[in-house]
Motif scaffolding. Structure first.
Motif, mmCIF file in Angstrom:
data_model
loop_
_atom_site.group_PDB
_atom_site.id
_atom_site.type_symbol
_atom_site.label_atom_id
_atom_site.label_comp_id
_atom_site.label_asym_id
_atom_site.label_seq_id
_atom_site.Cartn_x
_atom_site.Cartn_y
_atom_site.Cartn_z
ATOM 1 N N UNK A 1 0.857 -1.174 0.000
ATOM 2 C CA UNK A 1 0.000 0.000 0.000
ATOM 3 C C UNK A 1 0.895 1.226 0.000
ATOM 4 N N UNK A 2 0.689 2.117 -0.975
ATOM 5 C CA UNK A 2 1.460 3.362 -1.019
ATOM 6 C C UNK A 2 0.500 4.533 -0.958
ATOM 7 N N UNK A 3 0.708 5.378 0.034
ATOM 8 C CA UNK A 3 -0.141 6.544 0.251
ATOM 9 C C UNK A 3 0.709 7.790 0.040
ATOM 10 N N UNK A 4 0.210 8.702 -0.765
ATOM 11 C CA UNK A 4 0.940 9.940 -1.053
ATOM 12 C C UNK A 4 0.047 11.130 -0.733
ATOM 13 N N UNK B 1 -5.612 12.933 -1.124
ATOM 14 C CA UNK B 1 -4.660 11.890 -0.736
ATOM 15 C C UNK B 1 -4.777 10.752 -1.737
ATOM 16 N N UNK B 2 -3.646 10.185 -2.141
ATOM 17 C CA UNK B 2 -3.647 9.087 -3.107
ATOM 18 C C UNK B 2 -3.308 7.775 -2.418
ATOM 19 N N UNK B 3 -4.150 6.770 -2.637
ATOM 20 C CA UNK B 3 -3.891 5.418 -2.136
ATOM 21 C C UNK B 3 -3.657 4.518 -3.340
ATOM 22 N N UNK B 4 -2.410 4.095 -3.515
ATOM 23 C CA UNK B 4 -2.018 3.323 -4.708
ATOM 24 C C UNK B 4 -2.452 4.029 -5.983
ATOM 25 N N UNK C 1 -7.070 8.818 -6.187
ATOM 26 C CA UNK C 1 -7.277 10.012 -5.390
ATOM 27 C C UNK C 1 -8.490 9.874 -4.476
ATOM 28 N N UNK C 2 -8.316 10.333 -3.234
ATOM 29 C CA UNK C 2 -9.392 10.337 -2.247
ATOM 30 C C UNK C 2 -9.360 11.674 -1.526
#
Length: 635
Positions: A34-37, A45-48, A51-52
């Motif tokens: 899992x990569x969160x940026x 916020x991006x999870x893999x 965008x969220x």
């Protein structure tokens, strides 16, 4: 006084709850990458890569990054529960149960507490925000930085790099000769993790079912097995219980077994109480039509044995014997460093990636070893860190008990000093603090032990450290998180005061707050400041003498407390203050001093208390404390 005792005192303004060992509801996603940026100040916020929109991460006045708890932890596969009445958050994750509370800087993780960099907070939209560092450490994630996008990256790696024991040995048994356990070699599982202190070993099957073998030192004189059984049984309250039994005692070892399930998985737990250790064999088995994995894991569990291993068993232990002493070789492949610790030492729970601390479980406050690795800069060198840490010890330790040797050069860019604490009611201590440089990094290796230390053992550990030169382009920058030499404004209700950044918020409530001094280096000793307010019609300036005398008497009614300096009076910023000092001597012979300043104002009593171990009484902390009281005012 050690940190645990100080924490007990400061907890008078914090609601702490002891959480029993709990079990994960769901093991999904725990093995996926899992990569969160995200960017601080940006609500996207991006999870893999997806965008969220979330509550915007932000940085506090203490320079701590707070991030939205639920969206990140659920991405890792954790279950999040919220109790609105107590403002508590419970995170359930494989083999980990975490409790947080809004405004409380102390988190409960399984059977221990951890102090956060900042208390969890509720945003204006009712979203729980927590320190990023706590998230990364608790869930085994790493934190990086993308120079191109200026985004913070939180990555929880998969376990493709784990190895099967079969790839290492063809022996039919695998175990640990130091902690005295063995099982049939798990030929169909990967050894996904083994902690540096060897107290936790994790195996994972192809379908992500898992088995943990955990070892915990028993530090209590006696263990109430029936009470432990009841607490463990209660921890299965959200599961369908299949089996709960106390099994016959064998060779002095008590044994309990539980099995439970929900829609996703079966939980199987065996808990053993031997003479010196508690052993947990915990399995989390996915439910599906094919029962072969379940049968395989339960067969391994049945093969678990406590006792001396034989020559036909593959030994996972890295314990070595030198002379009459046993040492565990600690090796970190990322930082290419290794060193010895005594074989029985346990790893501190809140280690960071570049900082390692180990301690003797029964003497946590007196016996510990630490290593920190930091980037070398113009301001951060072996010499600058040595002189900085030496100055801090010199500033805060009482000369009555503490003796410091000067910083001395021991080699090229290598330095050390020692500190001896002798004559206090606490255990006398001896610390060797060493610093050296290798390539682009500075290493700080410190040992604290009792005064009756074994010199040969001390030198063996000091000489054991080995470090290879690191590639700074891969490792990146590693900063030591020393407190800034600044003042922060603390606000409680309608009042505020200035407090040095070296005094870190420990807990906060509507009528008070508490702080610990984080200036100390490589030590388990700390001090605390408590501010508390009480309301009542008698709390007026004209009644200060009566209130102060009554309060001092209420403290010294306890047998552990004794008046050291009687109540006196002074004027601060136009207000009359009462002040006095009392001592506390615990049953374990820890002695501390409590210095109290209090005033009354329009129906409110304001009370400041400085709690100090006797080793620090009379030091510069008193100056910090008086400055804080002097700065107290209405908003």
């Amino acid at each position: 006084m050690n940190k645990k005792l100080i924490a007990a005192i400061l907890a008078t303004t914090a609601a702490l709850s002891a959480a029993p060992f709990a079990l994960a509801e769901n093991d999904e996603n725990t093995n996926d990458k899992v990569e969160i940026a995200f960017n601080v100040g940006d609500s996207i916020l991006k999870i893999n890569g997806i965008e969220t929109e979330v509550e915007t991460p932000y940085v506090t006045e203490n320079n701590t990054t707070l991030v939205p708890l639920r969206v990140i932890t659920e991405a890792f596969g954790a279950k999040v529960d919220w109790d609105g009445d107590t403002q508590k958050i419970t995170l359930t994750y494989p083999a980990v149960n975490i409790e947080l509370q809004i405004g409380n800087i102390v988190a409960t993780v399984n059977d221990h507490t951890e102090t956060l960099l900042e208390s969890p907070a509720l945003s204006e939209n009712g979203v729980t925000m927590v320190p990023l560092r706590f998230i990364s450490e608790t869930f085994g994630a790493t934190v990086g930085y993308d120079n191109d996008t200026q985004a913070i990256l939180v990555t929880k790696e998969n376990m493709d790099n784990s190895s099967t024991v079969t790839g290492i040995t063809d022996m039919t048994k695998t175990g640990d000769s130091y902690y005295l356990w063995s099982i049939d070699t798990p030929t169909q599982m990967k050894m996904a993790d083994r902690t540096l202190d060897a107290m936790t070993t994790k195996f994972v099957a192809d379908d992500e079912s898992s088995m943990y073998i955990e070892v915990y030192p028993i530090t209590e004189d006696t263990v109430d097995f029936d009470e432990e059984y009841s607490k463990r049984k209660d921890s299965f309250s959200s599961y369908t219980l299949i089996n709960a039994e106390k099994l016959p005692e064998s060779n002095g070892t008590q044994h309990m077994h539980f099995q439970a399930k929900n829609k996703e998985q079966i939980i199987d737990l065996h808990e053993y109480y031997a003479k010196n250790y508690k052993y947990l064999v915990l399995s989390m088995i996915k439910i599906n039509d094919d029962t072969s994995t379940k049968d395989m894991i339960l067969s391994l569990v049945d093969s678990f044995k406590i006792g001396k291993i034989d020559n036909e068993t593959y030994d996972l232990s890295t314990v070595k014997t030198e002379g009459t002493r046993k040492y565990r070789e600690i090796t970190d492949d990322t930082y290419k460093v290794s060193f010895y610790v005594p074989a029985n030492y346990q790893m501190e729970d809140d280690n960071t990636e570049n900082e390692f601390t180990f301690y003797e479980p029964k003497n946590e406050s007196t016996s510990h070893i630490s290593l920190g690795i930091y980037s070398k800069t113009g301001d951060t060198t072996a010499y600058s860190l040595a002189t900085h840490d030496h100055a801090i010890r010199e500033k805060y330790a009482s000369t009555k008990y503490s003796t410091l040797t000067p910083v001395s050069e021991t080699g090229t860019n290598s330095y050390k000093y020692t500190q001896t604490i002798s004559g206090s009611t606490d255990s006398d201590l001896y610390t060797v603090d060493t610093f050296f440089e290798k390539g682009d990094y500075v290493y700080n290796f410190a040992i604290t032990t009792n005064l009756d230390y074994d010199e040969m053992e001390l030198n063996t550990i000091l000489n054991s450290i080995k470090a290879e030169e690191l590639d700074s382009s891969k490792i990146g920058k590693l900063m030591r998180n020393d407190p800034e030499d600044t003042l922060n404004t603390a606000k409680v209700g309608d009042y505020q005061f200035s407090i040095p950044a070296s005094w870190k918020l420990f807990s906060k409530a509507s009528q008070g707050s508490s702080y610990t001094n984080v200036s100390y280096v490589n030590t388990y000793t700390t001090s605390g400041i408590i501010y508390a307010s009480m309301t009542g019609s008698d709390f007026k300036q004209t009644n200060l003498s009566t209130v102060a005398n009554s309060y001092s008497k209420s403290i010294t009614q306890d047998d552990e407390h004794e008046m050291f300096k009687k109540v006196e009076y002074t004027s601060i910023n136009g207000k009359r203050y009462a002040y006095f000092t009392y001592t506390t001597t615990s049953k374990a012979d820890y002695k501390s001093y409590g210095t109290v300043y209090m005033t009354c104002d329009n129906g409110t009593a304001h009370i400041f208390t400085l709690i100090q171990d006797e080793v620090f009484y009379g030091s510069a902390e008193i100056d910090d404390f008086i400055d804080i009281v002097n700065s107290f005012q209405s908003k």
